[in-house]
Write an enzyme that holds these catalytic residues in place. Structure first.
Site, PDB file in Angstrom:
ATOM      1  CB  CYS A  41      21.119 -22.684  22.816  1.00  0.00           C
ATOM      2  SG  CYS A  41      20.550 -20.643  22.005  1.00  0.00           S
ATOM      3  CG  HIS A  47      19.267 -24.480  20.464  1.00  0.00           C
ATOM      4  ND1 HIS A  47      18.327 -24.303  20.567  1.00  0.00           N
ATOM      5  CD2 HIS A  47      19.291 -23.366  19.853  1.00  0.00           C
ATOM      6  CE1 HIS A  47      18.355 -22.977  20.879  1.00  0.00           C
ATOM      7  NE2 HIS A  47      19.333 -22.286  20.131  1.00  0.00           N
ATOM      8  CG  ASN A  57      16.912 -19.952  19.718  1.00  0.00           C
ATOM      9  OD1 ASN A  57      16.527 -20.750  20.857  1.00  0.00           O
ATOM     10  ND2 ASN A  57      17.356 -19.316  18.886  1.00  0.00           N
TER      11      ASN A  57
HETATM   12  O1  UT7 Z   1      20.227 -19.619  19.463  1.00  0.00           O
HETATM   13  C1  UT7 Z   1      20.728 -18.702  19.767  1.00  0.00           C
HETATM   14  C2  UT7 Z   1      21.263 -19.183  16.981  1.00  0.00           C
HETATM   15  N1  UT7 Z   1      21.163 -18.162  16.967  1.00  0.00           N
HETATM   16  C3  UT7 Z   1      20.897 -19.000  15.611  1.00  0.00           C
HETATM   17  O2  UT7 Z   1      21.636 -19.660  15.043  1.00  0.00           O
HETATM   18  C4  UT7 Z   1      20.507 -17.381  14.568  1.00  0.00           C
HETATM   19  C5  UT7 Z   1      21.792 -17.576  12.717  1.00  0.00           C
HETATM   20  N2  UT7 Z   1      21.736 -17.391  12.338  1.00  0.00           N
HETATM   21  C6  UT7 Z   1      20.257 -16.504  11.909  1.00  0.00           C
HETATM   22  O3  UT7 Z   1      19.080 -17.657  11.589  1.00  0.00           O
HETATM   23  C7  UT7 Z   1      19.942 -15.972  10.256  1.00  0.00           C
HETATM   24  O4  UT7 Z   1      21.342 -15.288  10.041  1.00  0.00           O
HETATM   25  C8  UT7 Z   1      18.947 -15.212  10.259  1.00  0.00           C
HETATM   26  C9  UT7 Z   1      17.420 -15.931   9.969  1.00  0.00           C
HETATM   27  C10 UT7 Z   1      18.839 -14.400  12.111  1.00  0.00           C
HETATM   28  C11 UT7 Z   1      19.444 -14.408   9.860  1.00  0.00           C
HETATM   29  O5  UT7 Z   1      19.014 -14.467   8.383  1.00  0.00           O
HETATM   30  P1  UT7 Z   1      20.043 -13.831   7.125  1.00  0.00           P
HETATM   31  O6  UT7 Z   1      20.349 -14.956   6.135  1.00  0.00           O
HETATM   32  O7  UT7 Z   1      21.786 -14.750   7.483  1.00  0.00           O
HETATM   33  O8  UT7 Z   1      19.377 -12.308   6.799  1.00  0.00           O
HETATM   34  P2  UT7 Z   1      20.609 -11.195   7.317  1.00  0.00           P
HETATM   35  O9  UT7 Z   1      20.666 -10.708   8.887  1.00  0.00           O
HETATM   36  O10 UT7 Z   1      22.134 -11.595   6.605  1.00  0.00           O
HETATM   37  O11 UT7 Z   1      19.693 -10.315   7.019  1.00  0.00           O
HETATM   38  C12 UT7 Z   1      19.267 -10.190   5.262  1.00  0.00           C
HETATM   39  C13 UT7 Z   1      18.509  -8.863   5.077  1.00  0.00           C
HETATM   40  C14 UT7 Z   1      18.363  -7.617   5.569  1.00  0.00           C
HETATM   41  O12 UT7 Z   1      18.434  -6.144   4.785  1.00  0.00           O
HETATM   42  P3  UT7 Z   1      19.301  -5.793   3.259  1.00  0.00           P
HETATM   43  O13 UT7 Z   1      20.353  -5.561   3.943  1.00  0.00           O
HETATM   44  O14 UT7 Z   1      19.589  -6.939   2.782  1.00  0.00           O
HETATM   45  O15 UT7 Z   1      18.248  -4.456   2.881  1.00  0.00           O
HETATM   46  C15 UT7 Z   1      17.959  -7.451   6.487  1.00  0.00           C
HETATM   47  O16 UT7 Z   1      18.145  -6.151   6.991  1.00  0.00           O
HETATM   48  O17 UT7 Z   1      16.908  -9.154   5.829  1.00  0.00           O
HETATM   49  C16 UT7 Z   1      16.536  -7.994   6.180  1.00  0.00           C
HETATM   50  N3  UT7 Z   1      15.897  -8.378   7.475  1.00  0.00           N
HETATM   51  C17 UT7 Z   1      14.198  -8.758   7.303  1.00  0.00           C
HETATM   52  N4  UT7 Z   1      13.150  -8.367   6.702  1.00  0.00           N
HETATM   53  C18 UT7 Z   1      12.583  -8.730   6.908  1.00  0.00           C
HETATM   54  C19 UT7 Z   1      16.248  -8.726   8.878  1.00  0.00           C
HETATM   55  N5  UT7 Z   1      15.486  -9.286   9.574  1.00  0.00           N
HETATM   56  C20 UT7 Z   1      14.182  -9.368   8.712  1.00  0.00           C
HETATM   57  C21 UT7 Z   1      12.725  -9.633   9.388  1.00  0.00           C
HETATM   58  N6  UT7 Z   1      11.589  -8.841   8.166  1.00  0.00           N
HETATM   59  N7  UT7 Z   1      12.418  -9.696  10.300  1.00  0.00           N
END
Ligand code: UT7
Length: 337
Positions: A112, A258, A288
């Protein structure tokens, strides 16, 4: 010494829009989760196009809005994590499509941060007099490397391309550039190269022995770790750029980050104590798009007439590698050019 300027910008996104609601009909996700965790409402997905073709469309838009002809380009740099092939480079394919017969062409891999890295390389070539007119493109067809069975990653990304033509002039253009990398975080965001696929099992064992196949080539990401890295890298890059240019945040009209996650941008708004309008965002519509996100945003701002000659803007990116980078640009393009 001549200054290095952005002479023109262009961008292209595929027509096919995939909304959060549409995704929720094919996987266990929903509009509310995606919007509140990321700010993304929809993304564009290529249908039958590859990275070189969308990159060339963005390049042609930049060329159309400049006095530069394809044959005047002497360097083409494509930043992409999703090249058409291992070889030739996507830049060489773009060269052929747009007819830039006098250009030297190569790709760079900085995820990125790739467009910022590309600007930095272009800057060095122009500043030392080796090249005159350089086309830098950030282009991605990330939809091809997403694991559509993994809702944690596939809802985040989209396809698109952005381009800028750089050349030299008398007025200040690129004021400051800073880039960095940290390979210790290489596993946090990655996509393996395609694994060897030999159908003949006997032949495969004779050549490789009884080894396991490497992982499939999908994008994988440790979201929370990348989130922490992102806010740190953005904050430090902005500080470094402001310090070395002896500018303050008040001198900057727009920050073009970004476009990964609105929560990362909101965090930066609070940290810098600035009006949210200082940060340009369009991730709501495109998700993204990795190396394409900053040049698409910059081109949209240019075409929307948000940028006046003399405005200072700060571009800042971060991504896989780990990589990060930023630049402060004094805008030199007349409005409606
Ligand atoms: O260009 C590269 C740079 N990338 C980034 O900057 C990404 C940086 N990271 C992020 O933006 C965030 O970490 C994410 C958006 C990727 C994820 O958000 P999060 O608040 O860290 O969520 P998580 O991965 O900890 O997931 C929380 C919950 C999980 O469920 P449980 O275990 O709490 O029951 C996931 O299974 O959300 C669930 N989950 C979803 N639910 C519905 C994960 N993806 C989804 C989804 N829809 N698409």
């Amino acid at each position: 010494m001549k200054e290095v300027q952005i002479l023109a910008t262009g961008s292209y996104v595929p027509d096919r829009i995939v909304t959060n609601d549409e995704l929720s009909t094919v996987m266990d996700t929903n509009d509310e989760w995606i919007k509140t965790r990321t700010g993304i409402c929809e993304r564009r997905i290529t249908t039958g196009e590859n990275t070189s073709s969308i990159a060339a469309k963005a390049a042609l838009k930049a060329l159309e809005s400049s006095y530069i002809k394809p044959v005047d380009l002497d360097l083409i740099i494509v930043a992409t994590a999703t090249p058409d092939c291992y070889t030739p480079s996507t830049a060489c394919i773009v060269q052929d499509i747009i007819g830039a017969t006098n250009a030297t062409c190569f790709d760079i891999s900085a995820a990125c941060s790739g467009f910022i890295y590309g600007l930095n390389i272009a800057y060095q070539f122009i500043k030392n007099g080796a090249k005159k007119n350089v086309l830098v493109i950030g282009a991605e067809t990330l939809s091809k490397i997403l694991d559509w069975n993994n809702r944690s990653t596939c809802v985040l990304f989209g396809d698109g391309a952005g381009a800028a033509i750089l050349g030299c002039g008398e007025e200040k253009g690129l004021i400051e550039i800073h880039t960095g990398s940290d390979g210790r975080g290489a596993n946090l965001l990655k996509c393996n190269a395609a694994s060897v696929d030999i159908n003949n099992k006997d032949l495969k064992e004779k050549i490789y022995g009884n080894t396991e196949d490497v992982d499939k080539s999908y994008l994988t990401m440790e979201g929370r770790e990348i989130f922490k890295f992102a806010v740190k890298a953005m904050g430090e890059t902005i500080d470094t750029l402001l310090n070395s240019s002896e500018l303050t945040i008040e001198d900057i009209k727009y920050i073009v980050p970004h476009q990964a996650n609105l929560r990362i941008i909101d965090y930066m708004i609070k940290k810098l104590k600035v009006d949210s309008k200082k940060f340009y965002t369009n991730l709501q519509y495109y998700g993204n798009t990795s190396a394409a996100s900053i040049p698409i945003a910059m081109d949209q701002m240019n075409r929307e007439g948000l940028l006046e000659k003399g405005d200072k803007i700060l571009l800042v990116g971060f991504g896989g590698g780990l990589t990060w980078g930023g630049t402060i640009i004094e805008w030199t393009i007349n409005k409606n050019k």
